[in-house]
Design a protein around this motif. Structure first.
Motif, PDB file in Angstrom:
ATOM      1  N   ILE A   1     111.146  68.365 115.778  1.00 59.15           N
ATOM      2  CA  ILE A   1     110.975  66.910 115.905  1.00 59.15           C
ATOM      3  C   ILE A   1     110.643  66.550 117.348  1.00 59.15           C
ATOM      4  O   ILE A   1     109.745  65.742 117.612  1.00 59.15           O
ATOM      5  N   LEU A   2     111.348  67.160 118.293  1.00 58.76           N
ATOM      6  CA  LEU A   2     111.068  66.894 119.703  1.00 58.76           C
ATOM      7  C   LEU A   2     109.645  67.310 120.067  1.00 58.76           C
ATOM      8  O   LEU A   2     108.952  66.596 120.797  1.00 58.76           O
ATOM      9  N   GLU A   3     109.194  68.446 119.544  1.00 60.49           N
ATOM     10  CA  GLU A   3     107.818  68.887 119.802  1.00 60.49           C
ATOM     11  C   GLU A   3     106.817  67.883 119.248  1.00 60.49           C
ATOM     12  O   GLU A   3     105.833  67.547 119.906  1.00 60.49           O
ATOM     13  N   ALA A   4     107.061  67.391 118.034  1.00 56.56           N
ATOM     14  CA  ALA A   4     106.136  66.449 117.402  1.00 56.56           C
ATOM     15  C   ALA A   4     106.085  65.137 118.175  1.00 56.56           C
ATOM     16  O   ALA A   4     105.008  64.585 118.411  1.00 56.56           O
ATOM     17  N   VAL A   5     107.240  64.636 118.591  1.00 56.41           N
ATOM     18  CA  VAL A   5     107.278  63.385 119.354  1.00 56.41           C
ATOM     19  C   VAL A   5     106.585  63.571 120.691  1.00 56.41           C
ATOM     20  O   VAL A   5     105.817  62.706 121.132  1.00 56.41           O
ATOM     21  N   SER A   6     106.823  64.676 121.335  1.00 58.74           N
ATOM     22  CA  SER A   6     106.173  64.953 122.611  1.00 58.74           C
ATOM     23  C   SER A   6     104.662  65.018 122.442  1.00 58.74           C
ATOM     24  O   SER A   6     103.907  64.456 123.238  1.00 58.74           O
ATOM     25  N   HIS A   7     104.212  65.679 121.386  1.00 57.18           N
ATOM     26  CA  HIS A   7     102.774  65.777 121.117  1.00 57.18           C
ATOM     27  C   HIS A   7     102.181  64.392 120.861  1.00 57.18           C
ATOM     28  O   HIS A   7     101.103  64.070 121.360  1.00 57.18           O
ATOM     29  N   LEU A   8     102.883  63.577 120.074  1.00 60.71           N
ATOM     30  CA  LEU A   8     102.389  62.228 119.786  1.00 60.71           C
ATOM     31  C   LEU A   8     102.305  61.376 121.045  1.00 60.71           C
ATOM     32  O   LEU A   8     101.318  60.662 121.249  1.00 60.71           O
ATOM     33  N   THR A   9     103.321  61.434 121.882  1.00 62.25           N
ATOM     34  CA  THR A   9     103.294  60.623 123.105  1.00 62.25           C
ATOM     35  C   THR A   9     102.206  61.108 124.048  1.00 62.25           C
ATOM     36  O   THR A   9     101.533  60.302 124.678  1.00 62.25           O
ATOM     37  N   ASP A  10     102.007  62.432 124.122  1.00 64.60           N
ATOM     38  CA  ASP A  10     100.927  62.961 124.955  1.00 64.60           C
ATOM     39  C   ASP A  10      99.570  62.518 124.420  1.00 64.60           C
ATOM     40  O   ASP A  10      98.686  62.120 125.178  1.00 64.60           O
ATOM     41  N   SER A  11      99.410  62.563 123.101  1.00 66.53           N
ATOM     42  CA  SER A  11      98.145  62.146 122.488  1.00 66.53           C
ATOM     43  C   SER A  11      97.907  60.660 122.697  1.00 66.53           C
ATOM     44  O   SER A  11      96.789  60.232 122.981  1.00 66.53           O
ATOM     45  N   ALA A  12      98.954  59.860 122.550  1.00 63.36           N
ATOM     46  CA  ALA A  12      98.816  58.415 122.740  1.00 63.36           C
ATOM     47  C   ALA A  12      98.463  58.097 124.184  1.00 63.36           C
ATOM     48  O   ALA A  12      97.612  57.236 124.456  1.00 63.36           O
ATOM     49  N   ALA A  13      99.083  58.802 125.111  1.00 62.95           N
ATOM     50  CA  ALA A  13      98.780  58.570 126.529  1.00 62.95           C
ATOM     51  C   ALA A  13      97.346  58.988 126.837  1.00 62.95           C
ATOM     52  O   ALA A  13      96.629  58.289 127.558  1.00 62.95           O
ATOM     53  N   ALA A  14      96.909  60.100 126.273  1.00 55.32           N
ATOM     54  CA  ALA A  14      95.538  60.559 126.506  1.00 55.32           C
ATOM     55  C   ALA A  14      94.533  59.584 125.904  1.00 55.32           C
ATOM     56  O   ALA A  14      93.503  59.287 126.505  1.00 55.32           O
ATOM     57  N   THR A  15      94.842  59.061 124.732  1.00 54.26           N
ATOM     58  CA  THR A  15      93.946  58.101 124.081  1.00 54.26           C
ATOM     59  C   THR A  15      93.900  56.799 124.855  1.00 54.26           C
ATOM     60  O   THR A  15      92.840  56.200 125.033  1.00 54.26           O
TER      61      THR A  15
END
Length: 122
Positions: free
Chosen positions: A64-78
């Motif tokens: 779950i932590l990996e998924a949230v981290s990936h989502l926040t990184d993707s959102a920041a990149a977008t």
């Protein structure tokens, strides 16, 4: 003779009583051991299941932590990237073209039409 029969009968009854008592004690011990075995196996099984759940909890938490981290990184990149702005579904008139009025006053110009028709009949 009657005394000897009575003694034999009493002796046979005493032996039968002892045999039944010993058999009952043995059966009780066997049943007690079986119940203890079932309880012990149930407790051991529950402990094992709890241990497995604890291991899975840590694994799921890390995923779950990996998924949230990936989502926040993707959102920041977008958010930081230059996205093309679509002109599809844009309003026909820009918001600055009219004065700020409530929607019900400017909706399709209905009030303007009614106002014009009322003033032309006077």
């Amino acid at each position: 003779m009657a005394d000897s029969l009575l003694e034999k009968a009493t002796s046979a009854i005493s032996q039968a009583k002892e045999t039944v008592t010993e058999t009952a004690k043995t059966e009780v011990n066997v049943m007690k051991d079986a119940v203890d075995n079932v309880v012990t196996r149930g407790i051991d099984g529950a402990k094992s299941m709890l241990h497995n759940l604890e291991e899975k909890k840590d694994e799921v938490s890390s995923k779950i932590l990996e998924a949230v981290s990936h989502l926040t990184d993707s959102a920041a990149a977008t958010a930081n990237s230059d996205l093309p702005v679509s002109t599809d579904n844009q309003p026909l008139l820009a918001a600055g073209d009219r004065e700020a009025e409530p929607w019900w006053k400017i909706c399709c110009g209905v009030l303007d039409i009614l106002k014009a028709s009322l003033s032309s009949t006077k």
